[in-house]
Enzyme design. Structure first.
Site, short mmCIF file in Angstrom:
data_model
loop_
_atom_site.label_atom_id
_atom_site.label_comp_id
_atom_site.label_asym_id
_atom_site.label_seq_id
_atom_site.Cartn_x
_atom_site.Cartn_y
_atom_site.Cartn_z
N HIS A 1 -85.14 58.26 37.26
CA HIS A 1 -85.32 59.64 36.37
C HIS A 1 -85.43 59.56 34.97
CE1 HIS A 1 -84.33 63.75 38.62
NE2 HIS A 1 -85.59 63.70 37.43
N ASP B 1 -81.89 67.58 42.01
CA ASP B 1 -81.14 65.81 42.05
C ASP B 1 -79.81 66.28 43.13
OD1 ASP B 1 -80.04 63.44 40.68
OD2 ASP B 1 -81.49 64.04 38.79
N HIS C 1 -77.87 64.64 40.80
CA HIS C 1 -76.64 64.14 39.79
C HIS C 1 -77.53 65.58 38.47
CE1 HIS C 1 -76.84 60.46 41.91
NE2 HIS C 1 -75.46 60.33 41.31
N ASP D 1 -77.39 64.74 35.62
CA ASP D 1 -77.82 63.52 34.48
C ASP D 1 -78.20 63.97 32.71
OD1 ASP D 1 -78.50 62.17 36.74
OD2 ASP D 1 -81.38 62.63 36.61
N HIS E 1 -81.29 56.34 32.81
CA HIS E 1 -81.57 58.05 34.00
C HIS E 1 -80.31 58.55 34.02
CE1 HIS E 1 -79.27 55.43 37.84
NE2 HIS E 1 -78.79 55.50 36.51
N ASP F 1 -85.70 64.31 42.38
CA ASP F 1 -85.39 62.59 42.60
C ASP F 1 -85.37 62.62 44.21
OD1 ASP F 1 -83.09 61.06 43.04
OD2 ASP F 1 -82.78 61.08 40.59
N ASP G 1 -82.68 60.79 46.13
CA ASP G 1 -81.00 61.65 45.96
C ASP G 1 -81.35 63.51 46.15
OD1 ASP G 1 -80.05 62.45 43.47
OD2 ASP G 1 -79.23 60.47 43.50
N GLU H 1 -87.13 57.62 41.42
CA GLU H 1 -86.03 57.48 41.74
C GLU H 1 -86.05 56.68 43.47
OE1 GLU H 1 -83.59 56.37 40.26
OE2 GLU H 1 -83.16 56.99 38.57
#
Length: 311
Positions: free
Chosen positions: A101, A128, A130, A132, A145, A231, A233, A276
């Site tokens: 990412h 995502d 997260h 970030d 990332h 992403d 995830d 990712e």
């Protein structure tokens, strides 16, 4: 209503040095093997594959003790910023095949430059687990990332990778959906700068459709461009295991498709990151195929058009 045909430029970003582990650099190849190009062609879009970005480490950048592999990530950032801007300026839709990412430092910055030249605001939909939004000082790992949103919002200057006077994204124009893992110091930064967060509890209570309607309304009212950064995830790891930063409790298969279908209907999306994907951790290409299917939904595949797949 049939979605408008797009002119799409695929840009591979085999970047893994921002993540702290190997494997994401194979993501672009896995997405191509899963048929991302032919899928879009079959939907009636004009697709040009620009190949992968290849860089050498940026020797003018310092080695940063709190931002690992800055020279490599910085070189990718510069190349992707230029490549994405050039594709957008040529009237094409940049679709970036990642890669970890940290690549969004370059892709979003390229779209921010294009949006500024068009006199339009850029919005970012960050799908995502997260946020970030770490800086080198707040990051517990030093992996870049975890810093791209802070970077393209102008809050995490990592030496002078790109010019300091470049266009930034207003943090209030960032919408993060599906968030469920945030560092304590990162949480304070997000709150301070006004990033919009729709975490998994919000989605559980209100539903993904309500979040996306709200976001699209803001973008439409502002006559903005919308960059989507997806992403792996964001999805629950039971659905898409091919990622190095799994967090249980992610979006379901249907929730993710609904988001993409609503984005398609809006006609507001101007660029897309797929990030990712780590094929080394995947289950026989499962995650890569799901990303391609989600991309197909964004580009106009309807429920009734989906093929049945053999088990």
């Amino acid at each position: 209503m049939q979605p408008q045909a797009r002119s799409v430029t695929l840009i591979g970003a085999p970047l893994e040095e921002g993540s702290g582990r190997r494997g994401a650099g194979m993501g672009p190849a896995a997405l191509r093997i899963a048929g991302v190009d032919q899928t879009l062609i079959d939907l009636g879009h004009d697709v040009v594959d620009a190949g992968d970005v290849h860089v050498v480490p940026a020797r003018d950048l310092p080695n940063h003790p709190k931002a690992h592999n800055l020279r490599v990530v910085g070189a990718f950032t510069r190349a992707l910023e230029a490549g994405v801007y050039e594709a957008a300026a040529a009237g094409r839709f940049p679709l970036i095949l990642g890669g970890d990412h940290s690549l969004s430092m370059g892709t979003v910055s390229g779209m921010a430059r294009y949006a500024a030249q068009q006199g339009r605001p850029l919005f970012v939909l960050w799908l995502d687990a997260h946020s970030d939004f770490n800086t080198p000082d707040s990051s517990p790992s030093g992996n870049i990332h975890g810093m791209p949103v802070a970077y393209f919002c102008g809050q995490a200057e990592l030496a002078e990778i790109l010019p300091k006077d470049r266009p930034f994204v207003d943090p209030r124009n960032v919408f993060q959906v599906g968030i469920r893992s945030v560092d304590a110091s990162e949480r304070e930064l997000i709150k301070e700068h006004g990033v919009n967060v729709f975490d998994m509890r919000w989605l559980d209570e209100q539903g993904v459709a309500a979040a996306i309607r709200q976001i699209l309304g803001v973008v439409s009212d502002a006559n903005g461009l919308l960059h989507v950064s997806l992403d792996v995830d964001f999805l629950d790891p039971e659905i898409a295991p091919g990622v190095g930063t799994t967090v249980p409790g992610g979006a379901t298969f249907r929730e993710a498709h609904l988001i993409m279908e609503m984005l398609c209907d809006s006609g507001l999306v101007s660029s897309l990151d797929l990030v990712e994907l780590n094929p080394f951790l995947d289950d026989r290409g499962k995650s890569a195929r799901i990303l391609v299917e989600l991309t197909a939904s964004l580009f106009g595949r309807r429920i009734f058009d989906r093929p049945t797949r053999a088990a």
